[in-house]
Design a protein around this motif. Structure first.
Motif, PDB file in Angstrom:
ATOM      1  N   ARG A  34       0.832  -1.218   0.000  1.00 54.21           N
ATOM      2  CA  ARG A  34       0.000   0.000   0.000  1.00 54.21           C
ATOM      3  C   ARG A  34       0.859   1.258   0.000  1.00 54.21           C
ATOM      4  N   ALA A  35       1.930   1.234   0.759  1.00 55.18           N
ATOM      5  CA  ALA A  35       2.824   2.401   0.820  1.00 55.18           C
ATOM      6  C   ALA A  35       3.465   2.658  -0.535  1.00 55.18           C
ATOM      7  N   ILE A  36       3.934   1.605  -1.189  1.00 48.76           N
ATOM      8  CA  ILE A  36       4.560   1.757  -2.514  1.00 48.76           C
ATOM      9  C   ILE A  36       3.546   2.288  -3.523  1.00 48.76           C
ATOM     10  N   ARG A  37       2.317   1.737  -3.504  1.00 43.99           N
ATOM     11  CA  ARG A  37       1.277   2.214  -4.432  1.00 43.99           C
ATOM     12  C   ARG A  37       0.951   3.679  -4.185  1.00 43.99           C
ATOM     13  N   SER A  38       0.922   4.115  -2.910  1.00 50.20           N
ATOM     14  CA  SER A  38       0.601   5.520  -2.634  1.00 50.20           C
ATOM     15  C   SER A  38       1.705   6.440  -3.145  1.00 50.20           C
ATOM     16  N   PHE A  39       2.965   6.011  -3.060  1.00 45.08           N
ATOM     17  CA  PHE A  39       4.067   6.839  -3.567  1.00 45.08           C
ATOM     18  C   PHE A  39       4.055   6.908  -5.089  1.00 45.08           C
ATOM     19  N   PRO A  53      -0.087   8.893  -9.442  1.00 47.80           N
ATOM     20  CA  PRO A  53       0.241  10.091 -10.232  1.00 47.80           C
ATOM     21  C   PRO A  53      -0.089  11.406  -9.508  1.00 47.80           C
ATOM     22  N   GLY A  54      -1.169  11.418  -8.745  1.00 48.32           N
ATOM     23  CA  GLY A  54      -1.524  12.629  -8.006  1.00 48.32           C
ATOM     24  C   GLY A  54      -0.465  13.015  -6.992  1.00 48.32           C
ATOM     25  N   VAL A  55       0.111  12.001  -6.330  1.00 50.60           N
ATOM     26  CA  VAL A  55       1.174  12.248  -5.355  1.00 50.60           C
ATOM     27  C   VAL A  55       2.424  12.761  -6.062  1.00 50.60           C
ATOM     28  N   LEU A  56       2.743  12.186  -7.213  1.00 48.93           N
ATOM     29  CA  LEU A  56       3.941  12.595  -7.947  1.00 48.93           C
ATOM     30  C   LEU A  56       3.818  14.012  -8.517  1.00 48.93           C
ATOM     31  N   ILE A  57       2.624  14.424  -8.889  1.00 53.23           N
ATOM     32  CA  ILE A  57       2.405  15.747  -9.472  1.00 53.23           C
ATOM     33  C   ILE A  57       2.267  16.828  -8.396  1.00 53.23           C
ATOM     34  N   HIS A  58       1.821  16.465  -7.210  1.00 52.55           N
ATOM     35  CA  HIS A  58       1.522  17.443  -6.167  1.00 52.55           C
ATOM     36  C   HIS A  58       2.672  18.408  -5.843  1.00 52.55           C
TER      37      HIS A  58
END
Length: 180
Positions: free
Chosen positions: A14-19, A22-27
């Motif tokens: 779950r942690a890897i998927r959250s990182f 795309p929304g997390v990467l663009i934020h």
């Protein structure tokens, strides 16, 4: 042991998927854009006196119509929004703003039958005199003038002019006494 291992693998997955979302990467780019637009770009447009001190997270809008006198100090998370077309915010020398103050020189129109955000803004200058103290979380609305040496209490909403040397508090702010 196997259950604990599955639980650990599940949490790690779950942690890897959250990182990798795309929304997390663009934020971070959205944050940088916002910071550049309201803090860095606008600061270049301000008229600044000598020795002005601004917290790093002060927000400006329409900085070309904001003038800060010598030794003005603006606290953390304050916002100064001049009007889009004509209205100015002028701050006299040695005035200090506590954290989280909001100053706006424009209001939305309030005509019935039209969406508020579709109406033309009503712009009016804000003038703050020299040697004033604007308390934490104070709000100054379009068109007000605050006289030299006035004090605006924390959390006050200024909707009318405040005379020089007055101490004003409340919602709406009212003069409670004059400085000695």
């Amino acid at each position: 042991m196997a259950v604990a291992r599955r639980s650990l693998l599940s949490r790690l997955s779950r942690a890897i998927r959250s990182f990798l979302d795309p929304g997390v990467l663009i934020h971070p780019f959205r944050i940088l854009h916002y910071y550049g637009y309201t803090h860095v770009k606008q600061r270049r447009l301000l008229t600044l006196g000598r020795d002005v001190r601004l917290a790093p997270n002060v927000s400006f809008a329409n900085g070309e119509r904001i003038a800060l006198g010598d030794q003005v100090q603006i606290g953390a998370r304050c916002s100064l929004w001049a009007g889009k077309t004509t209205s100015w915010i002028r701050v006299g020398a040695r005035t200090t703003f506590g954290p989280e103050c909001f100053v706006t020189a424009a209001d939305y129109g309030l005509a019935a039958g039209t969406r508020i955000t579709d109406q033309e803004m009503v712009e009016r200058d804000i003038t703050i005199g020299e040697d004033c103290w604007i308390g934490t979380r104070a709000i100054l609305t379009a068109g007000v003038t605050i006289g030299d040496g006035a004090v605006i209490g924390a959390g006050s909403v200024v909707t009318r002019d405040i005379p020089a040397g007055a101490i004003a508090v409340g919602v709406p702010a009212k003069v409670v006494k004059m400085r000695a």
